[in-house]
Design a protein around this motif. Structure first.
Motif, mmCIF file in Angstrom:
data_model
loop_
_atom_site.group_PDB
_atom_site.id
_atom_site.type_symbol
_atom_site.label_atom_id
_atom_site.label_comp_id
_atom_site.label_asym_id
_atom_site.label_seq_id
_atom_site.Cartn_x
_atom_site.Cartn_y
_atom_site.Cartn_z
ATOM 1 N N TYR A 16 0.828 -1.207 0.000
ATOM 2 C CA TYR A 16 0.000 0.000 0.000
ATOM 3 C C TYR A 16 0.868 1.266 0.000
ATOM 4 N N ARG A 17 2.056 1.162 0.581
ATOM 5 C CA ARG A 17 2.979 2.314 0.578
ATOM 6 C C ARG A 17 3.778 2.399 -0.727
ATOM 7 N N GLY A 18 3.602 1.418 -1.615
ATOM 8 C CA GLY A 18 4.318 1.420 -2.885
ATOM 9 C C GLY A 18 5.662 0.729 -2.826
ATOM 10 N N GLU A 19 5.886 -0.105 -1.818
ATOM 11 C CA GLU A 19 7.159 -0.805 -1.661
ATOM 12 C C GLU A 19 6.921 -2.319 -1.703
ATOM 13 N N TYR A 20 8.006 -3.017 -1.955
ATOM 14 C CA TYR A 20 7.987 -4.474 -1.867
ATOM 15 C C TYR A 20 9.069 -4.905 -0.887
ATOM 16 N N PRO A 21 8.804 -5.916 -0.071
ATOM 17 C CA PRO A 21 9.859 -6.414 0.824
ATOM 18 C C PRO A 21 10.900 -7.191 0.017
ATOM 19 N N ASP A 22 12.011 -7.494 0.659
ATOM 20 C CA ASP A 22 13.048 -8.289 -0.001
ATOM 21 C C ASP A 22 12.489 -9.678 -0.321
ATOM 22 N N THR A 23 12.829 -10.146 -1.504
ATOM 23 C CA THR A 23 12.352 -11.461 -1.943
ATOM 24 C C THR A 23 13.108 -12.561 -1.196
ATOM 25 N N PRO A 24 12.400 -13.541 -0.610
ATOM 26 C CA PRO A 24 13.085 -14.645 0.083
ATOM 27 C C PRO A 24 13.937 -15.464 -0.891
ATOM 28 N N ASP A 25 14.939 -16.136 -0.346
ATOM 29 C CA ASP A 25 15.834 -16.958 -1.167
ATOM 30 C C ASP A 25 15.071 -18.115 -1.796
ATOM 31 N N GLY A 26 15.454 -18.432 -3.026
ATOM 32 C CA GLY A 26 14.863 -19.580 -3.703
ATOM 33 C C GLY A 26 13.552 -19.275 -4.408
ATOM 34 N N ILE A 27 13.126 -18.012 -4.397
ATOM 35 C CA ILE A 27 11.869 -17.645 -5.041
ATOM 36 C C ILE A 27 12.157 -16.512 -6.023
ATOM 37 N N ARG A 28 11.539 -16.593 -7.183
ATOM 38 C CA ARG A 28 11.724 -15.517 -8.156
ATOM 39 C C ARG A 28 10.951 -14.279 -7.706
ATOM 40 N N SER A 29 11.487 -13.104 -7.996
ATOM 41 C CA SER A 29 10.861 -11.846 -7.568
ATOM 42 C C SER A 29 9.455 -11.715 -8.139
ATOM 43 N N ARG A 30 9.309 -12.044 -9.399
ATOM 44 C CA ARG A 30 7.997 -11.892 -10.027
ATOM 45 C C ARG A 30 6.952 -12.758 -9.323
ATOM 46 N N SER A 31 7.302 -14.002 -9.031
ATOM 47 C CA SER A 31 6.362 -14.892 -8.337
ATOM 48 C C SER A 31 6.007 -14.333 -6.963
ATOM 49 N N PHE A 32 7.001 -13.834 -6.255
ATOM 50 C CA PHE A 32 6.763 -13.289 -4.916
ATOM 51 C C PHE A 32 5.873 -12.048 -4.993
ATOM 52 N N HIS A 33 6.116 -11.189 -5.970
ATOM 53 C CA HIS A 33 5.295 -9.983 -6.116
ATOM 54 C C HIS A 33 3.861 -10.350 -6.503
ATOM 55 N N ASP A 34 3.698 -11.364 -7.333
ATOM 56 C CA ASP A 34 2.349 -11.838 -7.671
ATOM 57 C C ASP A 34 1.641 -12.356 -6.426
ATOM 58 N N LYS A 35 2.377 -13.058 -5.586
ATOM 59 C CA LYS A 35 1.794 -13.589 -4.350
ATOM 60 C C LYS A 35 1.340 -12.453 -3.440
ATOM 61 N N ILE A 36 2.138 -11.392 -3.345
ATOM 62 C CA ILE A 36 1.761 -10.236 -2.507
ATOM 63 C C ILE A 36 0.503 -9.577 -3.063
ATOM 64 N N ARG A 37 0.425 -9.411 -4.385
ATOM 65 C CA ARG A 37 -0.779 -8.826 -4.979
ATOM 66 C C ARG A 37 -1.998 -9.704 -4.713
ATOM 67 N N GLU A 38 -1.808 -11.015 -4.710
ATOM 68 C CA GLU A 38 -2.902 -11.941 -4.382
ATOM 69 C C GLU A 38 -3.352 -11.724 -2.931
ATOM 70 N N TRP A 39 -2.386 -11.560 -1.998
ATOM 71 C CA TRP A 39 -2.746 -11.306 -0.603
ATOM 72 C C TRP A 39 -3.530 -10.000 -0.470
ATOM 73 N N VAL A 40 -3.142 -8.997 -1.249
ATOM 74 C CA VAL A 40 -3.857 -7.703 -1.205
ATOM 75 C C VAL A 40 -5.300 -7.906 -1.659
ATOM 76 N N ARG A 41 -5.506 -8.645 -2.756
ATOM 77 C CA ARG A 41 -6.871 -8.889 -3.239
ATOM 78 C C ARG A 41 -7.679 -9.683 -2.220
ATOM 79 N N ILE A 42 -7.053 -10.654 -1.581
ATOM 80 C CA ILE A 42 -7.745 -11.450 -0.564
ATOM 81 C C ILE A 42 -8.163 -10.562 0.599
ATOM 82 N N GLU A 43 -7.255 -9.707 1.041
ATOM 83 C CA GLU A 43 -7.572 -8.830 2.171
ATOM 84 C C GLU A 43 -8.669 -7.841 1.803
#
Length: 189
Positions: A16-43
């Motif tokens: 919501y502030r326009g930032e993304y946290p650091d991507t955890p090891d072993g996960i692609r950034s794009r996949s992680f960012h998609d997951k965060i957007r999914e959490w936003v839609r769920i919330e």
């Protein structure tokens, strides 16, 4: 990867502030960012409590399954109903599909695995059989000896039959050879 509720909330707030946290090891950034957007839609659709990890190994009764399927058939999206129930949308889609084909009976869980060849046989588990008493033990020894005797007798009979068949085959072969010698025409010169 399974994330904690607090981590999910932190990621959503950063989004919501326009930032993304650091991507955890072993996960692609794009996949992680998609997951965060999914959490936003769920919330946004179900509230912040929907981000809590639900018990994924819950046994759903047919009535509970039917309640979720009815919501989907009433017009709610399969994904939103699945998110609110805490199950995978694919699982809910399967329930809806089975309900459309088989009706309520399609929602009743079936026994898994291959059917037993002998359904009358009961599973014993790790229980040890009781030790036989003296009379049963003597009878067991007698039956085993009788069994061995019968096996030997059957082998003898099989050998006798094989010998008879061998003799009969030899006799037929000799007869055929005699008849073929007799049928050769002789020169009359």
């Amino acid at each position: 990867m399974r994330y904690s509720y607090e981590f999910k909330r932190k990621c959503v707030e950063m989004y919501y502030r326009g930032e993304y946290p650091d991507t955890p090891d072993g996960i692609r950034s794009r996949s992680f960012h998609d997951k965060i957007r999914e959490w936003v839609r769920i919330e946004e659709s179900c509230g912040p409590e929907a981000l809590r990890n639900k018990c994924q190994y819950k046994e759903w009764t047919p009535e509970e399954r039917y309640a979720l399927v009815a919501r989907v058939l009433a017009g709610e999206s399969c994904r939103s109903v699945a998110v609110s129930a805490g199950i995978a949308s694919g699982q809910l889609y399967q329930w809806v599909h089975k309900y459309k084909i088989y009706g309520y009976n399609g929602l009743i869980p079936k026994q898994k695995g291959r059917k037993s060849r002998n359904p009358d046989m009961k599973k014993v588990g790790t229980r040890k059989p009781p030790k036989p008493d003296e009379s049963e033990y003597e009878e067991l020894i007698r039956l085993r000896a009788e069994n061995e005797y019968m096996k030997a007798e059957i082998e003898v009979i099989k050998k006798e039959i094989a010998l008879r068949e061998e003799k009969e085959a030899a006799r037929l072969k000799a007869k055929k050879q005699r008849s073929s010698r007799n049928s050769v025409p002789k020169d009359s010169n």
